[in-house]
Motif scaffolding. Structure first.
Motif, PDB file in Angstrom:
ATOM      1  N   MET A  42      20.278  95.255  41.709  1.00 46.65           N
ATOM      2  CA  MET A  42      19.306  95.310  42.788  1.00 46.65           C
ATOM      3  C   MET A  42      18.027  94.643  42.308  1.00 46.65           C
ATOM      4  O   MET A  42      17.616  94.812  41.174  1.00 46.65           O
ATOM      5  N   SER A  43      17.437  93.876  43.184  1.00 50.59           N
ATOM      6  CA  SER A  43      16.138  93.279  42.879  1.00 50.59           C
ATOM      7  C   SER A  43      15.127  93.802  43.892  1.00 50.59           C
ATOM      8  O   SER A  43      15.494  94.246  44.984  1.00 50.59           O
ATOM      9  N   PRO A  87      25.224  98.437  55.023  1.00 51.21           N
ATOM     10  CA  PRO A  87      26.001  97.353  54.427  1.00 51.21           C
ATOM     11  C   PRO A  87      25.927  96.060  55.241  1.00 51.21           C
ATOM     12  O   PRO A  87      26.067  96.075  56.462  1.00 51.21           O
ATOM     13  N   ARG A  88      25.654  94.962  54.533  1.00 53.95           N
ATOM     14  CA  ARG A  88      25.639  93.604  55.088  1.00 53.95           C
ATOM     15  C   ARG A  88      24.757  93.469  56.333  1.00 53.95           C
ATOM     16  O   ARG A  88      25.046  92.697  57.238  1.00 53.95           O
ATOM     17  N   GLN A  89      23.656  94.185  56.359  1.00 60.02           N
ATOM     18  CA  GLN A  89      22.760  94.150  57.517  1.00 60.02           C
ATOM     19  C   GLN A  89      21.956  92.847  57.581  1.00 60.02           C
ATOM     20  O   GLN A  89      21.707  92.326  58.667  1.00 60.02           O
ATOM     21  N   ILE A  90      21.528  92.344  56.434  1.00 57.60           N
ATOM     22  CA  ILE A  90      20.793  91.074  56.363  1.00 57.60           C
ATOM     23  C   ILE A  90      21.496  90.230  55.305  1.00 57.60           C
ATOM     24  O   ILE A  90      21.292  90.435  54.109  1.00 57.60           O
ATOM     25  N   VAL A  91      22.303  89.277  55.719  1.00 54.91           N
ATOM     26  CA  VAL A  91      23.148  88.567  54.757  1.00 54.91           C
ATOM     27  C   VAL A  91      22.625  87.195  54.335  1.00 54.91           C
ATOM     28  O   VAL A  91      23.162  86.598  53.410  1.00 54.91           O
ATOM     29  N   THR A  92      21.582  86.700  54.997  1.00 58.16           N
ATOM     30  CA  THR A  92      21.020  85.405  54.598  1.00 58.16           C
ATOM     31  C   THR A  92      19.521  85.539  54.370  1.00 58.16           C
ATOM     32  O   THR A  92      18.861  86.411  54.946  1.00 58.16           O
ATOM     33  N   GLY A 125      25.390  94.845  49.634  1.00 52.80           N
ATOM     34  CA  GLY A 125      25.626  93.453  49.995  1.00 52.80           C
ATOM     35  C   GLY A 125      24.667  92.960  51.053  1.00 52.80           C
ATOM     36  O   GLY A 125      25.055  92.270  51.992  1.00 52.80           O
ATOM     37  N   THR A 126      23.394  93.326  50.893  1.00 55.57           N
ATOM     38  CA  THR A 126      22.397  92.972  51.900  1.00 55.57           C
ATOM     39  C   THR A 126      21.030  92.747  51.252  1.00 55.57           C
ATOM     40  O   THR A 126      20.716  93.319  50.217  1.00 55.57           O
ATOM     41  N   PHE A 127      20.252  91.892  51.896  1.00 54.77           N
ATOM     42  CA  PHE A 127      18.836  91.817  51.571  1.00 54.77           C
ATOM     43  C   PHE A 127      18.175  92.987  52.288  1.00 54.77           C
ATOM     44  O   PHE A 127      18.735  93.550  53.230  1.00 54.77           O
TER      45      PHE A 127
END
Length: 108
Positions: free
Chosen positions: A1-2, A53-58, A27-29
């Motif tokens: 995690m960052s 999970p995967r709410q913000i992927v880009t 797996g999300t920002f």
């Protein structure tokens, strides 16, 4: 995690901090916006996305979420993309995983 802290936009004096980062487990920002705290109290969370999970992927989606509150510098965009591609691990963590895998501990 960052996790990185952004300075709020000058016109957002109601905001104390904007935190962004990459959560490998989900797996999300994520973005968390904290309001200015009242005396003797913790800041309240005004906006939070990326807790599912995967709410913000880009990074582009992250920029859209952040834009009303702070500017996402290009150098941080590059760093966040790197965090996503390497799991957000710092070099010592990646090295530890590699060594652990070579030793057969199954923690690669």
């Amino acid at each position: 995690m960052s996790r990185y802290s952004l300075r709020p936009l000058p016109e957002r004096s109601d905001i104390f901090e904007v935190a962004v980062g990459w959560d490998l487990g989900l797996g999300t920002f994520f973005v968390m916006v904290f309001g200015v705290a009242e005396v003797g109290r913790d800041p309240d969370v005004r906006h939070w996305r990326g807790g599912q999970p995967r709410q913000i992927v880009t990074v582009e989606e992250l920029q859209t979420e952040v834009s009303p509150y702070a500017e996402l510098p290009m150098e941080l965009v590059s760093r966040l993309r790197g965090d996503q591609s390497n799991g957000g691990a710092s070099p010592p963590q990646r090295l530890s995983r590699l060594i652990s895998g070579l030793l057969g501990n199954g923690c690669v």
